[in-house]
Design a protein around this motif. Structure first.
Motif, mmCIF file in Angstrom:
data_model
loop_
_atom_site.group_PDB
_atom_site.id
_atom_site.type_symbol
_atom_site.label_atom_id
_atom_site.label_comp_id
_atom_site.label_asym_id
_atom_site.label_seq_id
_atom_site.Cartn_x
_atom_site.Cartn_y
_atom_site.Cartn_z
ATOM 1 N N CYS A 129 -70.881 -68.387 -4.211
ATOM 2 C CA CYS A 129 -71.772 -69.519 -3.957
ATOM 3 C C CYS A 129 -73.180 -68.967 -3.788
ATOM 4 O O CYS A 129 -73.429 -68.194 -2.863
ATOM 5 C CB CYS A 129 -71.364 -70.281 -2.701
ATOM 6 N N ASP A 132 -74.847 -70.173 -0.366
ATOM 7 C CA ASP A 132 -74.387 -69.529 0.870
ATOM 8 C C ASP A 132 -74.408 -68.011 0.765
ATOM 9 O O ASP A 132 -74.096 -67.320 1.732
ATOM 10 C CB ASP A 132 -72.960 -69.988 1.195
ATOM 11 N N CYS A 145 -67.535 -74.817 -3.723
ATOM 12 C CA CYS A 145 -67.645 -74.040 -2.488
ATOM 13 C C CYS A 145 -67.014 -74.815 -1.324
ATOM 14 O O CYS A 145 -67.330 -75.987 -1.114
ATOM 15 C CB CYS A 145 -69.117 -73.776 -2.182
ATOM 16 N N CYS A 148 -70.204 -75.688 1.223
ATOM 17 C CA CYS A 148 -71.285 -76.627 0.908
ATOM 18 C C CYS A 148 -70.909 -77.601 -0.206
ATOM 19 O O CYS A 148 -71.656 -78.536 -0.492
ATOM 20 C CB CYS A 148 -72.562 -75.875 0.554
HETATM 21 ZN ZN LIG Z 1 -71.722 -72.941 -0.735
#
Ligand SMILES: [Zn+2]
Length: 658
Positions: A129, A132, A145, A148
């Motif tokens: 991701c 992140d 993800c 998120c």
């Molecule tokens: Zn994420």
């Protein structure tokens, strides 16, 4: 003179993304029990615990709290350490993975593995991701993800790999030669078949994480999870200089069953690759289940140790956890069972035997341990039974069968109770013969009490120390050598010590209510927080700075209070103090529990207008959801609740209090 034999026991190095709950507390208590037991058997013992402080989750949590990672982990480590201190579980070594001694050890271990040809550079491909900055393990291309929700990307990065595949045979040979290495037995079979299935090489560094131990000369590589965390056991006992300290290899790693594979496959392989000694044993214990469901933060059923220790004493929690479950298996946790055991085994069992024996000796022999006269068969029988219990208890401690060790101790306590009830020393007269009989009975009971006190000490350190003082015995109970413990060592003529409060009986419902209330407060600290010192570690760790003593108007404004009208009120079965109310707050009708049942008749409350905190996080009291709080004054020494009200005017339902 040869030195003492050494014993090294560890708990896991706990991850600092949360605070200790009953699961961590259980492992740490077991480590402490073993430490105390081994010391009483003449060992020099080191117990290690600590905090695992690296990784992307810490990076994120620190960012969220708006502080540097180093500060975030320092606060978390402080919170963990101070909880252990508070619970009497201070380890001999508390290792943090950000300690310099640990950084040195990880880098040294890596160098050894690399020099011996077990480390190579390769590529790791995974689902990543980019928001992140983290790989998501177990994700497939095209997944989103889990944090998120954005689409993941397939990313390849350069990593160092550990040649785990080279250790399939050495590990299987090692398990065969050391059948006791993995415990309990069922776990051993599971691991053996996992290794037999083949081992893949393991990526041990990352370039996408910043917050980690750097690989020397290979920046931006940092060590990844297990190569870092597991090595802490060795760092704690002097790492590269382990030979001087003499505590490595570890005798016992205690772990939860979810991390047994890393401890019995990766860890011995790393050490074999570095040609370092491998630990002697890894013991996996089970989970505590709440109503048979695994405890988890998201379910909100996590049990916290502090409220229990505050109300019943840490010894009660230690006793319950070790008595209720066979070590290695899953167990059920309930407050009901905890308080029941406390009352029956501790208050009525050990506590009652101790205070009853002392009171009888006080009353009839002026507080001096009497000299026993001639022994009758029933006295002999009790002596023999107790002597046999010593062997049984030690054997069970040695095999980590804590529940059985405690069963044997409590069976001796039950025999002493029965003996007193049958022999009735209080009913004897004052003739010389009767006084001598009374002396024999009370000496016998006191001797049994001395022995069970010594045997129970590893599990109940605080309360057995009190009984030791009560019996007026010399030195400390911790200094007694278990191998020299025999029936008949209690010296007559010694004066008893000061009376001690041991285990005051508690009323079950009330005790559970109080524990739950304290736990609620710890989980959901009030928004207008108290000063950091008295706040929970969670709040202290998350708050950027200590809250001031006085609050500003903006803090007060966070508490939303409104006028509510009680629509229904009823008692809650099994909770003497609580009423379940439904309250109209203007915009909706809320269910709220209030601790006023002993002072207000439910029927008389209907229609009454009250002040309600409406933005309090919902919580459960005795299993009943409470969504808000009714304001009452606490009056007098008992804190009798008096409801706040509006006698002067007919206020509108839902009006805000300012
Ligand atoms: Zn994420």
């Amino acid at each position: 003179m040869p030195g003492k034999p050494k014993f090294y026991v560890t708990t896991p190095i706990y991850y600092t993304n949360g605070l200790p709950h009953i699961g961590h507390t259980y492992t740490t208590i077991v480590a402490d029990v073993i430490r105390r037991y081994k010391r009483m058997r003449g060992y020099e013992v080191v117990m290690t615990t600590g905090t695992d402080e690296h990784g992307v989750n810490v990076e994120r949590a620190a960012k969220k709290a708006g502080i540097p990672e180093s500060e975030f982990v320092a606060r978390m480590a402080d919170a963990w350490r101070s909880l252990w201190d508070e619970l009497g579980l201070t380890a001999d070594e508390f290792v943090r993975t950000t300690d310099l001694r640990h950084v040195r050890t990880v880098q040294w271990l890596f160098r050894l593995c690399r020099e011996n040809g077990y480390v190579y550079k390769g590529h790791y491909t995974g689902q990543y991701c980019i928001y992140d900055n983290a790989f998501v393990t177990d994700a497939k291309p095209g997944d989103n993800c889990p944090d998120c929700g954005r689409p993941l990307e397939t990313v390849t990065e350069e990593n160092y790999f550990f040649k785990l595949s080279a250790f399939q045979k050495p590990l299987l040979d090692f398990y065969k030669k050391n059948p006791g290495f993995i415990q309990p037995e069922s776990r051993r079979n599971e691991i053996v078949s996992f290794v037999e299935g083949g081992l893949k090489d393991l990526s041990i560094t990352r370039t996408t994480i910043r917050w980690g131990i750097p690989v020397p000369g290979e920046e931006p590589h940092v060590f990844y999870v297990w190569f870092d965390a597991l090595t802490a056991y060795l760092s704690a006992v002097d790492g590269p200089e382990y030979e001087k300290r003499g505590m490595w290899p570890a005798d016992l790693h205690l772990v939860g069953k979810d991390i047994i594979r890393f401890h019995t496959v990766y860890w011995p392989a790393f050490l074999m690759a570095a040609m370092l000694p491998v630990p002697k044993q890894v013991w996996a214990h089970g989970w505590f289940l709440m109503d048979a469901a695994k405890m988890s933060k998201s379910k909100g059923n996590v049990i916290l140790p502090r409220p229990i220790a505050n109300l019943l004493g840490i010894d009660a929690l230690r006793y319950f956890l070790l008595r209720e479950v066979v070590f290695g298996q899953d167990g059920n946790f309930s407050y009901d069972a905890l308080v029941t055991r406390y009352n029956s085994d501790l208050a009525n069992g050990l506590g009652n035997l101790a205070s009853r024996t002392a009171a009888l000796i006080e009353k009839t022999f002026g507080g001096k341990i009497p000299k026993p006269g001639e022994r009758k068969p029933q006295d002999e029988a009790l002596a023999q039974e107790t002597q046999a219990a010593i062997g049984e208890v030690l054997e069970n401690y040695e095999n980590m069968s804590f529940a059985r060790a405690l069963e044997a101790i409590w069976s001796a306590i039950a025999s002493a109770d029965k003996y007193l009830t049958t022999e009735q020393p209080w009913a004897l007269g004052n003739s010389e013969q009767e006084q001598s009989r009374r002396a024999t009975i009370l000496w016998t009971t006191a001797e049994l009490l001395r022995i069970v006190t010594v045997l129970a000490h590893p599990v109940l350190p605080a309360s057995t120390a009190k009984i030791w003082t009560l019996l007026g015995l010399p030195h400390s109970v911790a200094a007694v050598e278990l191998d020299g413990l025999r029936w008949g060592q209690l010296v007559p003529g010694k004066q008893l010590g000061k009376a001690q409060t041991l285990f005051p009986r508690v009323e079950k419902d009330e005790a559970i209510e109080r524990i739950e209330a304290m736990a609620n407060e710890e989980r959901n600290p009030a928004p207008a927080a108290k000063p950091a010192a008295s706040a929970t570690p969670a709040a202290a760790a998350a708050a950027p700075q200590a809250a001031p003593e006085k609050i500003g108007i903006e803090d007060f404004a966070k508490v939303e209070m409104r006028v509510g009208q009680i629509k229904t009120a009823e008692r809650i079965v099994g909770a003497d103090k609580l009423l379940k109310l439904t309250v109209d707050i203007g915009t909706e009708i809320r269910q709220i529990c209030a601790g006023i049942a002993q002072y207000y008749e439910p029927e008389k409350l209907i229609g009454r207008k009250v002040a309600v905190v409406v933005n309090l996080a919902p919580r459960k009291l005795r299993g009943v959801e409470s969504n808000g709080m009714v304001i009452a004054a606490a009056v007098g020494p008992e804190g009798r609740p008096v409801l706040a009200g509006f006698p002067d005017e007919d206020v509108e339902i839902g009006a805000r209090l300012k």
